[in-house]
Motif scaffolding. Structure first.
Motif, PDB file in Angstrom:
ATOM      1  N   MET A 366      22.457 -20.168   3.233  1.00 22.38           N
ATOM      2  CA  MET A 366      21.520 -21.279   3.109  1.00 22.38           C
ATOM      3  C   MET A 366      21.582 -21.904   1.710  1.00 22.38           C
ATOM      4  O   MET A 366      21.547 -23.131   1.554  1.00 22.38           O
ATOM      5  N   ARG A 367      21.664 -21.064   0.699  1.00 21.71           N
ATOM      6  CA  ARG A 367      21.744 -21.587  -0.672  1.00 21.71           C
ATOM      7  C   ARG A 367      23.017 -22.394  -0.863  1.00 21.71           C
ATOM      8  O   ARG A 367      23.019 -23.417  -1.552  1.00 21.71           O
ATOM      9  N   ALA A 368      24.109 -21.969  -0.224  1.00 24.51           N
ATOM     10  CA  ALA A 368      25.366 -22.691  -0.337  1.00 24.51           C
ATOM     11  C   ALA A 368      25.280 -24.082   0.271  1.00 24.51           C
ATOM     12  O   ALA A 368      25.953 -25.012  -0.179  1.00 24.51           O
ATOM     13  N   LEU A 369      24.458 -24.233   1.284  1.00 27.90           N
ATOM     14  CA  LEU A 369      24.273 -25.546   1.898  1.00 27.90           C
ATOM     15  C   LEU A 369      23.512 -26.498   0.981  1.00 27.90           C
ATOM     16  O   LEU A 369      23.589 -27.718   1.137  1.00 27.90           O
ATOM     17  N   GLY A 370      22.745 -25.935   0.043  1.00 24.07           N
ATOM     18  CA  GLY A 370      21.928 -26.742  -0.852  1.00 24.07           C
ATOM     19  C   GLY A 370      20.446 -26.462  -0.752  1.00 24.07           C
ATOM     20  O   GLY A 370      19.638 -27.108  -1.419  1.00 24.07           O
ATOM     21  N   ALA A 371      20.053 -25.491   0.091  1.00 23.73           N
ATOM     22  CA  ALA A 371      18.633 -25.188   0.265  1.00 23.73           C
ATOM     23  C   ALA A 371      18.048 -24.552  -0.993  1.00 23.73           C
ATOM     24  O   ALA A 371      18.703 -23.746  -1.653  1.00 23.73           O
ATOM     25  N   TRP A 372      16.821 -24.896  -1.286  1.00 27.10           N
ATOM     26  CA  TRP A 372      16.074 -24.345  -2.412  1.00 27.10           C
ATOM     27  C   TRP A 372      15.114 -23.254  -1.939  1.00 27.10           C
ATOM     28  O   TRP A 372      14.864 -22.281  -2.627  1.00 27.10           O
ATOM     29  N   ASP A 373      14.581 -23.463  -0.736  1.00 24.17           N
ATOM     30  CA  ASP A 373      13.717 -22.482  -0.081  1.00 24.17           C
ATOM     31  C   ASP A 373      14.220 -22.299   1.342  1.00 24.17           C
ATOM     32  O   ASP A 373      14.724 -23.247   1.952  1.00 24.17           O
ATOM     33  N   ALA A 374      14.067 -21.095   1.898  1.00 27.75           N
ATOM     34  CA  ALA A 374      14.538 -20.854   3.263  1.00 27.75           C
ATOM     35  C   ALA A 374      13.733 -19.746   3.914  1.00 27.75           C
ATOM     36  O   ALA A 374      13.213 -18.849   3.257  1.00 27.75           O
ATOM     37  N   LEU A 375      13.644 -19.837   5.250  1.00 29.95           N
ATOM     38  CA  LEU A 375      12.859 -18.908   6.059  1.00 29.95           C
ATOM     39  C   LEU A 375      13.697 -18.430   7.228  1.00 29.95           C
ATOM     40  O   LEU A 375      14.348 -19.245   7.910  1.00 29.95           O
ATOM     41  N   ASN A 376      13.680 -17.133   7.465  1.00 28.01           N
ATOM     42  CA  ASN A 376      14.347 -16.557   8.626  1.00 28.01           C
ATOM     43  C   ASN A 376      13.467 -16.731   9.857  1.00 28.01           C
ATOM     44  O   ASN A 376      12.285 -16.398   9.842  1.00 28.01           O
ATOM     45  N   PHE A 377      14.039 -17.270  10.925  1.00 33.75           N
ATOM     46  CA  PHE A 377      13.364 -17.319  12.213  1.00 33.75           C
ATOM     47  C   PHE A 377      13.729 -16.077  13.020  1.00 33.75           C
ATOM     48  O   PHE A 377      14.531 -15.246  12.581  1.00 33.75           O
ATOM     49  N   ASP A 378      13.159 -15.950  14.215  1.00 34.04           N
ATOM     50  CA  ASP A 378      13.541 -14.862  15.109  1.00 34.04           C
ATOM     51  C   ASP A 378      15.037 -14.973  15.402  1.00 34.04           C
ATOM     52  O   ASP A 378      15.576 -16.070  15.562  1.00 34.04           O
ATOM     53  N   GLY A 379      15.699 -13.828  15.478  1.00 32.39           N
ATOM     54  CA  GLY A 379      17.137 -13.829  15.719  1.00 32.39           C
ATOM     55  C   GLY A 379      17.499 -12.963  16.902  1.00 32.39           C
ATOM     56  O   GLY A 379      16.782 -12.900  17.901  1.00 32.39           O
ATOM     57  N   GLY A 380      18.620 -12.242  16.791  1.00 22.27           N
ATOM     58  CA  GLY A 380      19.070 -11.415  17.901  1.00 22.27           C
ATOM     59  C   GLY A 380      19.341 -12.271  19.124  1.00 22.27           C
ATOM     60  O   GLY A 380      19.912 -13.355  19.042  1.00 22.27           O
ATOM     61  N   GLY A 381      18.879 -11.797  20.280  1.00 19.36           N
ATOM     62  CA  GLY A 381      19.091 -12.539  21.510  1.00 19.36           C
ATOM     63  C   GLY A 381      18.309 -13.835  21.595  1.00 19.36           C
ATOM     64  O   GLY A 381      18.548 -14.650  22.488  1.00 19.36           O
ATOM     65  N   SER A 382      17.373 -14.046  20.664  1.00 21.03           N
ATOM     66  CA  SER A 382      16.576 -15.286  20.675  1.00 21.03           C
ATOM     67  C   SER A 382      17.302 -16.461  20.041  1.00 21.03           C
ATOM     68  O   SER A 382      16.921 -17.614  20.279  1.00 21.03           O
ATOM     69  N   THR A 383      18.317 -16.198  19.209  1.00 22.32           N
ATOM     70  CA  THR A 383      18.977 -17.284  18.489  1.00 22.32           C
ATOM     71  C   THR A 383      19.585 -18.294  19.459  1.00 22.32           C
ATOM     72  O   THR A 383      20.477 -17.967  20.240  1.00 22.32           O
TER      73      THR A 383
END
Length: 414
Positions: A366-383
């Protein structure tokens, strides 16, 4: 983990070409194919997306970039089947809510949720309406009770990430009563006040913790009919005097305020016909000091002020090692420093072609994309990431795309 650097080149007709270069954590070989080129595709003014593969994971990643200053762009937090207990596939949500005037360009799964009931763990506000308001995240997996980070969108379109809690109160006869929940009553509390809206269903819940306590904890509830608003304050009129039991019918055009424990005497002063004012906001407050237009949860924050804070998530937000430190499919949202640019990212996992990411790897991506702040959403089979009605990633569940509790939509007025 060293950062991944992106070099962006302009090409004809404004279509951007992105070159991923550098070394990522988990790369165990020097591979000439590691530099992966992908071409961004414009979905409309201010919205573009691209996919790429990186042999160093290996990873298969899809990214959406959104310019939140574009007036045609609108974000929306939505719940499965328009119900607090509903689950729905993001592709189905996008198709159901799509319209000619306001097409759904992007849908991504969002908050963690109960697989059995579909109820999500954090706050949700949709188009300024509070669906759920909590003081503490309702998660069975936290290593300790706390407040999870959430994504808020202000009425001017600017987005932010913080550990938002409900900041609410009701004014009536005798003074002010704090409101500690919207459509959610924490179990085992000594006292409390909850506002139940029609999103909860036909009646307020019969709280077994209140009923079975010794001695029985007192309850008082009063039905309210909405008659207008003053700024961000909702104005109600009490339709009856308070009742001393739970299970009160919720007016379709109003709400029920429910008090328990030592909050009961304050509510019992109210009378039929009284005016009641209710304000629902957040702490911390948004920059414009207004309640959010959209609010949706995740767990945990992975970037703060441009710094990878994923390793601090166990102490900050009670994450567990089997989630944070293992490689899984991931969904995430990132914001620029001014909150006016947003990135949505989906990483496939649990396959030979894409192994998924740890939270540290996700934060660096995310930081490589240019984000300054970032939040993880639900993952696993939900992605799941849906672009113009098409699922563009490969969900890891054997049955394919999973029905989830809620999702974040990017809509675009024509």
């Amino acid at each position: 983990m060293r950062s991944i650097s992106w070099v962006r080149h302009s090409v004809a007709r404004g279509i951007a070409t992105l070159l991923l270069a550098g070394c990522a954590s988990g790369a165990h070989r020097s591979d000439p194919q590691a530099a992966v080129q992908a071409t961004a595709q414009a979905l409309g003014p201010g919205v573009e997306w691209w996919q790429y593969r990186d042999a160093r994971g290996p990873w298969r990643i899809a990214v959406v970039k959104v310019d939140l200053t574009q007036q045609a762009v609108q974000l929306r937090a939505v719940h499965g089947r328009d119900s607090l207990t509903g689950r729905e596939r993001p592709s189905s949500l996008a198709a159901r809510l799509n319209s000619d005037a306001l097409p759904v360009r992007v849908a991504i799964n969002a908050d963690f949720f109960d697989l059995r009931t579909g109820r999500t763990e954090n706050n949700q506000v949709t188009d300024g309406e509070w669906w759920v308001g909590r003081m503490v995240s309702d998660s069975p997996f936290d290593s300790y009770d706390n407040v999870h980070s959430q994504l808020a969108v202000a009425h001017d379109g600017r987005a932010s990430i913080a550990r938002y809690v409900l900041d609410a109160r009701a004014w009536g006869r005798g003074g002010v009563i704090p409101v500690l929940g919207v459509n959610h009553a924490p179990s085992g509390t000594f006292e409390g006040t909850v506002l139940y809206t029609p999103r909860m269903g036909g009646r307020t819940p019969r709280d077994s913790a209140v009923r079975d306590s010794v001695p029985p904890r007192r309850v008082a509830e009063i039905p309210l009919r909405a008659v207008g608003s003053r700024g961000d304050t909702i104005v109600y009129v009490a339709t009856t005097a308070p009742v001393t039991s739970a299970g009160t019918p919720i007016p379709a055009d109003g709400a029920v305020l429910s008090a328990s424990g030592d909050r009961v005497p304050s509510l019992q002063q109210w009378r039929e016909g009284d005016t009641v004012r209710v304000w629902l906001g957040t702490q911390p407050a948004l920059r414009d000091a207004r309640p959010p237009a959209q609010l949706i949860g995740g767990w945990p924050r992975i970037l703060e002020g441009g710094v990878n804070v994923a390793t601090e998530a166990p102490s900050r937000e009670g994450t567990i090692s089997r989630n944070a430190e293992a490689r899984h499919p991931r969904s995430a949202v990132g914001l620029s420093r001014d909150g006016r640019t947003m990135w949505l990212l989906a990483v496939d996992g649990r396959s030979d072609s894409s192994v998924g990411m740890t939270l540290v790897e996700l934060a660096d991506a995310m930081r490589a994309l240019g984000a300054w702040d970032a939040l993880n959403f639900d993952g696993g089979g939900s992605t799941s990431l849906v672009i113009d009605g098409r699922l563009v990633n490969s969900p890891s569940d054997p049955t394919g795309e999973r029905a989830v509790g809620n999702a974040l939509l990017v809509l675009q007025r024509r």
